[in-house]
Design a protein around this motif. Structure first.
Motif, PDB file in Angstrom:
ATOM      1  N   ARG A  26      45.077  40.098  32.502  1.00 21.72           N
ATOM      2  CA  ARG A  26      44.184  40.743  31.540  1.00 21.72           C
ATOM      3  C   ARG A  26      42.930  41.231  32.277  1.00 21.72           C
ATOM      4  O   ARG A  26      42.649  40.819  33.410  1.00 21.72           O
ATOM      5  CB  ARG A  26      43.779  39.772  30.423  1.00 21.72           C
ATOM      6  CG  ARG A  26      44.940  39.287  29.560  1.00 21.72           C
ATOM      7  CD  ARG A  26      45.485  40.374  28.654  1.00 21.72           C
ATOM      8  NE  ARG A  26      46.612  39.929  27.854  1.00 21.72           N
ATOM      9  CZ  ARG A  26      46.530  39.586  26.571  1.00 21.72           C
ATOM     10  NH1 ARG A  26      45.372  39.635  25.939  1.00 21.72           N
ATOM     11  NH2 ARG A  26      47.607  39.208  25.918  1.00 21.72           N
ATOM     12  N   GLY A  80      38.854  41.463  32.403  1.00 24.36           N
ATOM     13  CA  GLY A  80      37.669  40.762  31.933  1.00 24.36           C
ATOM     14  C   GLY A  80      36.391  41.536  32.207  1.00 24.36           C
ATOM     15  O   GLY A  80      36.389  42.770  32.250  1.00 24.36           O
ATOM     16  N   THR A 136      40.215  41.563  36.938  1.00 22.16           N
ATOM     17  CA  THR A 136      41.425  41.041  36.331  1.00 22.16           C
ATOM     18  C   THR A 136      41.522  39.531  36.526  1.00 22.16           C
ATOM     19  O   THR A 136      40.997  38.984  37.504  1.00 22.16           O
ATOM     20  CB  THR A 136      42.665  41.716  36.924  1.00 22.16           C
ATOM     21  OG1 THR A 136      42.651  41.558  38.346  1.00 22.16           O
ATOM     22  CG2 THR A 136      42.676  43.207  36.585  1.00 22.16           C
ATOM     23  N   ASP A 187      36.869  32.437  33.502  1.00 28.24           N
ATOM     24  CA  ASP A 187      37.459  33.749  33.264  1.00 28.24           C
ATOM     25  C   ASP A 187      37.035  34.316  31.917  1.00 28.24           C
ATOM     26  O   ASP A 187      36.948  35.533  31.753  1.00 28.24           O
ATOM     27  CB  ASP A 187      38.991  33.662  33.274  1.00 28.24           C
ATOM     28  CG  ASP A 187      39.537  33.149  34.597  1.00 28.24           C
ATOM     29  OD1 ASP A 187      38.906  33.442  35.631  1.00 28.24           O
ATOM     30  OD2 ASP A 187      40.571  32.470  34.593  1.00 28.24           O
ATOM     31  N   MET A 188      36.789  33.421  30.940  1.00 30.61           N
ATOM     32  CA  MET A 188      36.505  33.831  29.569  1.00 30.61           C
ATOM     33  C   MET A 188      35.394  32.972  29.003  1.00 30.61           C
ATOM     34  O   MET A 188      34.982  31.972  29.595  1.00 30.61           O
ATOM     35  CB  MET A 188      37.769  33.687  28.687  1.00 30.61           C
ATOM     36  CG  MET A 188      38.960  34.504  29.118  1.00 30.61           C
ATOM     37  SD  MET A 188      40.461  34.097  28.186  1.00 30.61           S
ATOM     38  CE  MET A 188      39.943  34.469  26.499  1.00 30.61           C
ATOM     39  N   PRO A 235      40.394  39.998  25.547  1.00 26.47           N
ATOM     40  CA  PRO A 235      40.846  40.698  26.752  1.00 26.47           C
ATOM     41  C   PRO A 235      42.139  41.465  26.489  1.00 26.47           C
ATOM     42  O   PRO A 235      42.958  41.081  25.657  1.00 26.47           O
ATOM     43  CB  PRO A 235      41.069  39.553  27.741  1.00 26.47           C
ATOM     44  CG  PRO A 235      41.422  38.377  26.879  1.00 26.47           C
ATOM     45  CD  PRO A 235      40.620  38.545  25.616  1.00 26.47           C
ATOM     46  N   GLU A 236      42.295  42.551  27.209  1.00 25.12           N
ATOM     47  CA  GLU A 236      43.489  43.383  27.054  1.00 25.12           C
ATOM     48  C   GLU A 236      44.141  43.599  28.403  1.00 25.12           C
ATOM     49  O   GLU A 236      43.542  43.357  29.456  1.00 25.12           O
ATOM     50  CB  GLU A 236      43.107  44.720  26.400  1.00 25.12           C
ATOM     51  CG  GLU A 236      44.276  45.545  25.885  1.00 25.12           C
ATOM     52  CD  GLU A 236      45.270  44.735  25.101  1.00 25.12           C
ATOM     53  OE1 GLU A 236      46.293  44.329  25.704  1.00 25.12           O
ATOM     54  OE2 GLU A 236      45.035  44.500  23.909  1.00 25.12           O
ATOM     55  N   HIS A 249      33.513  45.843  28.299  1.00 23.31           N
ATOM     56  CA  HIS A 249      33.750  44.955  29.435  1.00 23.31           C
ATOM     57  C   HIS A 249      32.472  44.589  30.174  1.00 23.31           C
ATOM     58  O   HIS A 249      32.545  44.121  31.314  1.00 23.31           O
ATOM     59  CB  HIS A 249      34.747  45.615  30.401  1.00 23.31           C
ATOM     60  CG  HIS A 249      36.111  45.801  29.821  1.00 23.31           C
ATOM     61  ND1 HIS A 249      36.668  47.039  29.602  1.00 23.31           N
ATOM     62  CD2 HIS A 249      37.015  44.897  29.379  1.00 23.31           C
ATOM     63  CE1 HIS A 249      37.875  46.889  29.081  1.00 23.31           C
ATOM     64  NE2 HIS A 249      38.099  45.608  28.924  1.00 23.31           N
ATOM     65  N   THR A 297      35.093  38.256  28.339  1.00 21.27           N
ATOM     66  CA  THR A 297      35.969  38.252  27.171  1.00 21.27           C
ATOM     67  C   THR A 297      35.972  36.857  26.535  1.00 21.27           C
ATOM     68  O   THR A 297      35.471  35.895  27.118  1.00 21.27           O
ATOM     69  CB  THR A 297      37.389  38.653  27.575  1.00 21.27           C
ATOM     70  OG1 THR A 297      37.831  37.787  28.637  1.00 21.27           O
ATOM     71  CG2 THR A 297      37.420  40.094  28.055  1.00 21.27           C
TER      72      THR A 297
END
Length: 480
Positions: free
Chosen positions: A334, A336, A341, A395-396, A403-404, A423, A427
């Motif tokens: 994903r 971030g 990524t 990461d989040m 996130p996508e 972004h 995320t």
């Protein structure tokens, strides 16, 4: 006519997928998190004002012989109220007279608070009177001291060029006049280093500055700019919004010349550069001290939730194993913060059918590959629980834009306005768009607007509201 580009081409490839922690891009000298960015936010005049208030308070407390308890209470009341009144803010216009009403009002409010505290606590009249006299003496002494601080700040800016390097977006009449004013009046603390536009009008006697005819983000880093001023551009369709988000994303102070600026009044969030009002846009959420509180709360919540929900995760994993075998957990790349990524973890809810097309296939309601267990996991959002590990890894966050996948990020950025701007913060497990029903196969444009609204209005209270609304969604299954 030449144009500048505030952002990279949305169709350009994203960084290569990583299998470990999020890829760390090198930070330029003006990028968020860099040492220069941190130091640039320490404003000397604001620090001197705090020190002046503290020194005067200490002197009058010692002179009146006020006890330690009441001295601490008075100092806390004065400094807190004056700080919340934005007397210690960064500012362009170092005017003592302009700040005098705000200063006097904050001191009067502190006086009232101390009096109320003394009456409620039953403090002896002599001690309360001493505290009151301390505040009266402070009010009389502090204003001459503040006048000296402002005068000293203006002198330092002129004498030692203590000015913030500034890029002016828009080289029309307003932009050229702003650049000239900055150069002629360095006491406002801005030094223009470049225009970002199609170029100054050749008919005007404009200052000789570099003209940025490329990537604004690159120019901010290369020129070590700390402030971006958005003026009117030569071209009507100049992407000022993109420029504002780019400056915001890189941690710059962003000032905007409002439309009908000739009639624009002063007020909160409005700076003044001679006769020009400049609206101050908020700083990036990740650069605020309260963001560290958010990160600490994320770590605590994620760690506690993983421990408490470990049996639930185990039961979900067992159900997936019985229904469709291994693997139990699903890993997916994903995108971030800052287009980096990372690998996102979920409990697998889709049956394995050979080739993994999850990076390019959009999940929709009624997917035949989703069995009863998978539908239950999706409906209850239990498949998202392993992302608590992503929160612990950094990461989040618990709350933020969802996130996508890289392919869809490229597609949506090319189609939907300002999708790329979401972004500029990490995320999250849940977000403002999700608690308003925008989950699964729903409007991407609406999600983007909600995510950008969240970033522009971020606060700890907004995060708490989203968490409460998420709990309501999970319990009641309705949008609020």
């Amino acid at each position: 006519m030449r144009r500048f580009s505030a952002v990279a081409d949305p169709a350009a490839p994203l960084p290569a997928p990583e299998t470990g922690r999020a890829h760390q891009r090198p930070r330029g000298p003006g990028q968020p998190g860099g040492r220069r960015d941190l130091l640039s936010r320490v404003n000397a005049v604001a620090v001197l004002l705090v020190l002046a208030d503290g020194a005067v308070l200490s002197a009058v407390c010692l002179h009146r012989g006020l006890g330690w308890g009441w001295s601490a209470a008075v100092a806390a009341a004065v400094l807190t109220i004056r700080g919340s009144s934005r007397l210690y803010r960064r500012r362009l216009w170092l005017s003592w007279l302009q700040d005098l009403p705000r200063s006097a009002a904050s001191t009067a409010l502190a006086f009232a608070l101390v009096c109320a505290l003394g009456l409620v606590s039953g403090t002896p009249a002599a001690e309360l009177a001493a505290a009151q006299w301390v505040l009266i003496a402070f009010a009389l002494v502090i204003e001459p001291v503040r006048w000296c601080v402002f005068a000293f700040g203006r002198w330092c800016r002129r004498r030692f060029d203590r000015c913030d390097r500034t890029i002016i977006v828009g080289a029309g009449e307003v932009g050229v006049n702003l650049a000239r004013t900055m150069l002629e009046h360095p006491e406002f603390g801005l030094r223009p280093v470049a225009f970002a536009d199609s170029g100054p009008d050749p008919d005007r006697h404009s200052p000789v500055l570099e003209v940025v005819d490329g990537d604004l983000a690159d120019a901010i880093v290369r020129l070590r700019a700390g402030t971006v001023v958005l003026a009117f551009s030569h071209t009507r369709d100049s992407p000022l919004v993109d420029a504002a988000i780019t400056a915001h994303r890189l941690g710059c102070s962003t000032l905007v010349v409002p439309r009908m600026y000739e009639l624009h009044p002063d007020g909160p969030g409005v700076e003044r550069l001679r006769s020009y009002p400049l609206m101050h846009l908020g700083t990036a959420p990740t650069s605020r001290p309260t963001w560290w509180i958010k990160r600490a709360a994320d770590l605590v919540l994620a760690a506690v939730a993983l421990v408490v929900l470990a049996p639930v995760i185990g039961l979900c994993a067992l159900a997936v194993l019985v229904e469709s075998g291994r693997p139990i957990f699903f890993r997916q790349v994903r995108v971030g913060m800052d287009d980096r990524t990372f690998v996102l973890y979920k409990i697998r809810s889709v049956r394995q059918t050979g080739e993994d097309d999850s990076q390019v296939r959009w999940s929709v309601v009624g997917d035949a590959r989703v069995g009863p267990v998978g539908r239950f996991l999706r409906r209850t959002s239990l498949d998202e629980l392993p992302q608590l590990w992503n929160v612990l890894r950094g990461d989040m966050c618990v709350v933020g834009p969802r996130p996508e996948r890289p392919g869809f990020v490229r597609e949506f950025s090319a189609i939907h306005e300002l999708y790329w701007a979401r972004h500029r913060v990490p995320t999250g497990l849940t977000g403002l768009a999700q608690v308003h029903g925008l989950r699964g196969d729903t409007s991407i444009a609406d999600r983007s607007r909600y995510d950008n609204y969240y970033i522009a209005n971020w606060s700890l209270w907004l995060d708490l509201r989203i968490l409460l609304m998420t709990a309501g969604e999970l319990c009641c299954r309705r949008n609020r």
